[in-house]
Design an enzyme around this catalytic site. Structure first.
Site, PDB file in Angstrom:
ATOM      1  CB  ILE A  53      30.552  31.841  34.138  1.00 58.41           C
ATOM      2  CG1 ILE A  53      31.157  31.416  35.481  1.00 58.41           C
ATOM      3  CG2 ILE A  53      29.029  31.733  34.205  1.00 58.41           C
ATOM      4  CD1 ILE A  53      30.802  32.353  36.635  1.00 58.41           C
ATOM      5  CB  SER A 180      29.403  38.913  42.503  1.00 54.83           C
ATOM      6  OG  SER A 180      30.267  38.584  43.558  1.00 54.83           O
ATOM      7  CE1 TYR A 193      33.276  41.382  39.928  1.00 53.02           C
ATOM      8  CE2 TYR A 193      32.999  40.825  42.248  1.00 53.02           C
ATOM      9  CZ  TYR A 193      32.798  40.532  40.912  1.00 53.02           C
ATOM     10  OH  TYR A 193      32.099  39.395  40.563  1.00 53.02           O
ATOM     11  CE  LYS A 197      29.961  41.732  38.940  1.00 52.05           C
ATOM     12  NZ  LYS A 197      29.457  41.399  37.589  1.00 52.05           N
ATOM     13  CB  SER A 228      36.527  31.629  35.456  1.00 55.30           C
ATOM     14  OG  SER A 228      36.892  32.614  36.404  1.00 55.30           O
TER      15      SER A 228
END
Length: 323
Positions: A53, A180, A193, A197, A228
Site C-alpha cells: 500500500i 485497519s 496487531y 491498531k 501486499s
C-alpha cells in the site's frame, strides 16, 4: 414514512454489498476535492513506502503532482518505487528517498530535518509502516507485543510528535494513519496487531480533539484485505519469526492501487475516518459501529475460523507451525 424507511434500508444494504468503501468516502470520491488540484506541489511523506500500500500511495500521489518523501528500511526497494514515481509523472528533484528504521526513535528528528532542508515544509504525513500478525492469543511471546508496539504504535507517535510543532506553527497539516478494521473490532489470531491498531485510534482521536481549530486534520484509514507482502513478513507467536506465506492471485482482496486511491481521497477531503473494504467486511464494520451487541452476537455465530477465512481467503492458522 414506513415505506420510505424500508426503501432506504434496502438501498443501504445494497450499497453495503456493492461498495468497496464506506458511504462517506464513496460520496467524496464522486463529488469531493479534485486530487490533481489538492496534491499538486504538496509535500507528502509516506512511511513504509517500499512495498504494498505504501508504494502504491507514493506512485498515486506522484501521479497527482505531489513532492514525495519515501521512507522504509530497504533503500534498493525505495529506489525502485522512486523510478515508478518518476514514470507516473514526478520530477526527479521532487522525490526524496529517505531510508530509516522507524524503531530507531532517536533518528526521527534528523530525518525530519532532512525533509525540511529538501522541501522547506511538510504538508501531508501518511503513517503507513507497520506489521501484521498471525498468532494464537495465549501463545504470544511478550517480546512480540513489545516489538510490534514499537513499530505499529510508538514509532508513529514519536514521529508525529517530531513533525507536529512544524505543522502547528504553519497552522496547517494533514496526518493519515494507516489503521485497519482490527482497530475497530477484535480480530481473531492477531491479538497484538489488533491491540496496536486500537491504540492508534485512542492516541489520534485524543490528538484530533485536542487540536480542534489548529489547522491539523487527522484521517484514520481502515483498509480491509489488500494485496501486499503482508503475510510474508507478518509476526507470529515467537519473537523474530515471520509468518512466511504468500497471498494467492485468486484471493478476495482489494488491489494496493485502489486502496491507495481511496486513502488519498479520504485525506484530501479531511475525512476523520475511512473504511476501505468490501463485503463481507464492510457490512460487519457498520454493524460493529452502530449495532455493537448485534455484531458481537454475530461473531459468536460465525466463529473465529470464518473471520480467518474472510481475512486471508483461507484459514491461515491451519499452517503446520500451529499444529
Amino acid at each position: 414514512m414506513i415505506f420510505l424507511l424500508c426503501l432506504l434500508t434496502v438501498v443501504f444494504v445494497l450499497l453495503m454489498l456493492k461498495l468497496d468503501c464506506d458511504i462517506t468516502t464513496w460520496f467524496y470520491e464522486k463529488t469531493g476535492t479534485n486530487l490533481h488540484l489538492f496534491y499538486s506541489n504538496k509535500v507528502v511523506w509516506v512511511t513504509g513506502s517500499s512495498t504494498g500500500i505504501g508504494a502504491a500511495l507514493a506512485v498515486q500521489a506522484a501521479k497527482y503532482g505531489a513532492k514525495l518523501v519515501l521512507t522504509a528500511r530497504q533503500e534498493p526497494l525505495l529506489n525502485e518505487v522512486r523510478t515508478k514515481c518518476i514514470a507516473a509523472g514526478a520530477a526527479e528533484e521532487n522525490i526524496l528517498v529517505l531510508p530509516l528504521d522507524l524503531c530507531e526513535f532517536s533518528k526521527h528528528k534528523e530525518a525530519f530535518d532532512t525533509v525540511l532542508n529538501k522541501f522547506g515544509r511538510l504538508d501531508v504525513m501518511i503513517h503507513n509502516a507497520g506489521r501484521s500478525q498471525r498468532a494464537r492469543w495465549e501463545h504470544i511471546d511478550l517480546e512480540v507485543d513489545r516489538s510490534m508496539f514499537d513499530l505499529n504504535v510508538f514509532s508513529v507517535i514519536n514521529l508525529t510528535r517530531v513533525i507536529l510543532p512544524h505543522m502547528l506553527t504553519a497552522k496547517q497539516g494533514m496526518i493519515g494513519i494507516m489503521s485497519s478494521p482490527a482497530g475497530k473490532s477484535g480480530v481473531p489470531f492477531s491479538g497484538t496487531y489488533t491491540g496496536s491498531k486500537h491504540a492508534l485510534h485512542g492516541y489520534f482521536e485524543s490528538l484530533r480533539n485536542e487540536k480542534v481549530g489548529s489547522g491539523i486534520d487527522i484521517t484514520m484509514l481502515c483498509p480491509g484485505p489488500t494485496f501486499s507482502n503482508l503475510l510474508q513478513v507478518a509476526a507470529t507467536e515467537k519473537f523474530g519469526e515471520r509468518f512466511g506465506e504468500s497471498m494467492k492471485p485468486g484471493d478476495k482482496r482489494m488491489t494496493a492501487e485502489r486502496c491507495a486511491e481511496l486513502s488519498l481521497i479520504a485525506v484530501a477531503n479531511k475525512l476523520p475516518e475511512s473504511w476501505l473494504c468490501f463485503a463481507p467486511v464492510l457490512p460487519m464494520m457498520y454493524l460493529n459501529q452502530y449495532l455493537p451487541a448485534v455484531s458481537k452476537s454475530l461473531m459468536k455465530l460465525l466463529g473465529a475460523k470464518f473471520l480467518a477465512n474472510v481475512r486471508d481467503s483461507r484459514n491461515a492458522m491451519e499452517s503446520d507451525k500451529y499444529k
